[in-house]
Design a protein around this motif. Structure first.
Motif, PDB file in Angstrom:
ATOM      1  N   GLN A  54       0.708  -1.003  -0.019  1.00 13.91           N
ATOM      2  CA  GLN A  54      -0.062  -0.127   0.169  1.00 13.91           C
ATOM      3  C   GLN A  54       0.849   1.364  -0.040  1.00 13.91           C
ATOM      4  OE1 GLN A  54      -2.212  -1.650   3.454  1.00 13.91           O
ATOM      5  NE2 GLN A  54      -3.720  -0.571   2.759  1.00 13.91           N
ATOM      6  N   THR A  55       0.170   2.356  -0.234  1.00 15.55           N
ATOM      7  CA  THR A  55       0.857   3.668  -0.199  1.00 15.55           C
ATOM      8  C   THR A  55       1.169   4.128   1.270  1.00 15.55           C
ATOM      9  OG1 THR A  55      -1.011   5.014  -0.014  1.00 15.55           O
ATOM     10  CG2 THR A  55      -0.288   4.523  -2.281  1.00 15.55           C
ATOM     11  N   ASP A  58      -2.072   4.848   3.313  1.00 14.41           N
ATOM     12  CA  ASP A  58      -3.148   3.956   3.432  1.00 14.41           C
ATOM     13  C   ASP A  58      -2.533   2.742   4.447  1.00 14.41           C
ATOM     14  OD1 ASP A  58      -5.315   4.646   1.851  1.00 14.41           O
ATOM     15  OD2 ASP A  58      -4.524   3.533   0.021  1.00 14.41           O
ATOM     16  N   SER A 220     -10.782  14.877  -4.302  1.00 11.05           N
ATOM     17  CA  SER A 220     -10.012  13.557  -4.704  1.00 11.05           C
ATOM     18  C   SER A 220     -10.787  12.941  -5.749  1.00 11.05           C
ATOM     19  CB  SER A 220      -9.873  12.753  -3.439  1.00 11.05           C
ATOM     20  OG  SER A 220     -10.994  12.055  -3.133  1.00 11.05           O
ATOM     21  N   ARG A 381      -9.443   2.759   2.196  1.00 11.09           N
ATOM     22  CA  ARG A 381      -8.310   3.200   1.181  1.00 11.09           C
ATOM     23  C   ARG A 381      -8.562   4.658   0.784  1.00 11.09           C
ATOM     24  NH1 ARG A 381      -7.684  -0.941  -3.681  1.00 11.09           N
ATOM     25  NH2 ARG A 381      -7.122   0.846  -4.573  1.00 11.09           N
ATOM     26  N   SER A 383      -5.777   6.592  -1.014  1.00  8.58           N
ATOM     27  CA  SER A 383      -4.874   6.731  -2.195  1.00  8.58           C
ATOM     28  C   SER A 383      -5.592   6.211  -3.516  1.00  8.58           C
ATOM     29  CB  SER A 383      -3.548   6.060  -2.283  1.00  8.58           C
ATOM     30  OG  SER A 383      -3.009   6.303  -0.953  1.00  8.58           O
ATOM     31  N   LYS A 384      -5.586   7.175  -4.445  1.00  4.90           N
ATOM     32  CA  LYS A 384      -5.944   6.927  -5.641  1.00  4.90           C
ATOM     33  C   LYS A 384      -4.939   6.424  -6.821  1.00  4.90           C
ATOM     34  CE  LYS A 384      -9.823   8.764  -4.250  1.00  4.90           C
ATOM     35  NZ  LYS A 384     -10.556   7.866  -3.352  1.00  4.90           N
ATOM     36  N   TYR A 385      -5.010   4.906  -7.035  1.00  2.58           N
ATOM     37  CA  TYR A 385      -3.908   4.420  -7.740  1.00  2.58           C
ATOM     38  C   TYR A 385      -4.009   4.495  -9.311  1.00  2.58           C
ATOM     39  CZ  TYR A 385      -3.510   1.665  -3.313  1.00  2.58           C
ATOM     40  OH  TYR A 385      -3.380   1.205  -2.272  1.00  2.58           O
TER      41      TYR A 385
END
Lengths: 396, 87
Positions: A54-55, A58, A220, A381, A383-385
């Motif tokens: 994960q980031t 996250d 976001s 979660r 973070s937007k991947y």
């Protein structure tokens, strides 16, 4: 208003269930945790689909949520199982758990024990011992104001804003007036209603914080080429008669009653004040509930228009509908039917009946989702991947 | 303010909520106003109680829930085909 539950002497808090939590610290340990939990009655677990790759942010949310679950007042003790090589390293998880609670904790690292069979054997033994200790506890009488109440809505339809959320708002106000705590969640569903929430903020700093979490959520979504107002309300919300997100939000916030908003908490952050508070959670019901559970809530009131089976492993979830057809069609999932409130002015009577059910559930009565064992849950979660136009655009 | 067919939540609202399925052609009374229903209105869906012109706000709970993106006549169904979040 007194109830009977479990005092956590080590933390000075009170719970209404007495679970032993088998905590998988990553997806790679989730099935081992499940096997252990299946062997030992009195334990609960969940499928942790995160914990690795994960980031940074996250990973922090995952560890915070796991620690919050461990610290939840309905949990007696924790048997944590990790694989060994994941990002959510056991020592980090243990440090975070110990910063929040002093309750019993045993840990097993599959690669170090080593092996699946030996881990299952040792973790099962530890779980049995902990359940025996938990069962030896007797219940204590305490004021309901010691509890933190979570509120949630899902599968909403127009009856949610007309009846069930209004009713939950009354109960939330009652909890606040008794000296307890109530949480309003689901930041997505403040969009279009923030002007009302801000007027109820304790001070300008809280009002600004409300604006910030809403703006951050919308931003976001824009950052990955999405517009929340174009895909929320969901198809089911729309079939039910809700047209826009603003309409959904105006109904959603009725769950918070009319109390002053004392503070805004981050996802899974320990709730540290009394009165009505906001927690910044997404609109996904199971993820939102997990945030409140990790924040310390021990009971959730969940309103639904269309009906949903969702529950939570740690806390009882009382599901409430104002839609008479749903109360009938989805009766295995509905704990309280308040549809009468749509045609009559008997909200006080309904509020008393719901409060009476809450007391019963606090004292041990099982909710529908507890009876069925429906308790799927998930961690946020943020973070937007995937950035729009960069990856996989053709699939969407 | 409730009768057996619709619910007007706030006195400023320009839509009401059907609390049973309402058929096209029925006449219903809202705040002593007789309204000829223009569309089938499914239970819990919204109906305009006055003419609402393109771009005007739709009010429910006494609050703006979006804007008309077509002219809407009194008695018409108000939903995704004529109401949107943004003007």
């Amino acid at each position: 208003m007194k109830i009977n539950g479990y005092k956590r002497e080590c933390d000075g808090i009170y719970g209404i269930r007495n679970h032993v939590l088998i905590l998988p610290t990553s997806i790679c340990a989730s099935d081992v945790a499940r096997i252990v939990s299946e062997k030992v009655d009195g334990t609960i677990t969940f499928h942790n689909h995160l914990g690795c790759s994960q980031t940074k942010i996250d990973t922090a949310y995952t560890i915070s949520t796991m620690a919050g679950m461990a610290a939840n007042p309905n949990v007696y003790g924790v048997v944590a199982i990790s694989l060994g090589c994941e990002n959510c390293q056991m020592d980090r998880v243990v440090t975070e758990i110990k910063s929040r609670t002093k309750k019993p904790l045993e840990t097993f690292i599959i690669q170090e024990v080593p092996g699946v069979e030996k881990t299952i054997e040792l973790a099962t033994k530890a779980a049995i011992k902990m359940v025996e200790e938990a069962k030896a506890m007797s219940k204590t009488e305490f004021e309901i104001s010691n509890l933190i109440l979570g509120t949630e809505c899902g599968g909403s339809d127009p009856t949610s804003g007309l009846v069930s959320n209004v009713l939950v708002g009354h109960v939330s106000d009652r909890m606040v007036s008794l000296g307890g705590t109530s949480i309003l969640s689901e930041t997505t569903e403040f969009i279009g209603a923030q002007h009302i929430l801000k007027k109820r903020a304790r001070n300008t700093s809280v009002a600004t914080h409300i604006d910030e979490i809403i703006e951050r959520y919308e931003e976001s979504q824009y950052s990955v080429g999405d517009d929340i107002r174009m895909r929320n309300p969901s198809p089911g919300n729309q079939r039910g008669g809700i047209t826009t997100l603003e309409e959904k939000s105006l109904g959603c916030i009725k769950k918070s009653g009319s109390s002053m908003i004392q503070d805004v908490f981050d996802y899974a952050q320990p709730i540290s004040c009394k009165g009505l508070v906001i927690m910044d959670t997404p609109g996904n019901d199971s993820i939102s509930m997990m945030g409140m559970v990790a924040g310390g809530c021990s009971l959730i009131l969940f309103t639904t228009g269309q009906g949903t089976p969702l529950g939570n492993p740690l806390v009882p979830v009382i599901k409430i509908t104002g839609n008479q057809q749903t109360a009938e069609k989805m009766k295995e999932s509905i704990d309280f039917d308040c549809s009468e409130g749509l045609n009559s002015n008997n909200m006080d009577e309904l509020e008393n009946a719901l409060f009476s059910l809450i007391l019963d559930v606090c004292n041990g009565k099982k909710t529908k989702s507890e009876i069925y064992g429906i308790c799927e849950c998930s961690i946020v979660r943020v973070s937007k991947y995937v950035k729009d136009g960069v990856v996989r655009k053709t699939y969407f | 303010m409730t009768n057996e067919q619709v619910l007007k939540i706030d006195e400023n609202d320009n839509v009401v909520v059907a609390i049973r399925d309402i058929n096209k052609g029925e006449t219903i009374v809202v705040s002593s106003l007789k309204i000829q229903v223009q569309d089938e209105i499914p239970i819990y869906h919204k109906m305009a109680i006055e003419d609402i012109s393109l771009g005007s706000p739709i009010l429910k709970y006494g609050e703006c829930i979006g804007f008309a993106y077509k002219d809407i006549k009194q008695g018409q169904h108000v939903h995704t085909h004529n109401l949107r979040s943004k003007n």
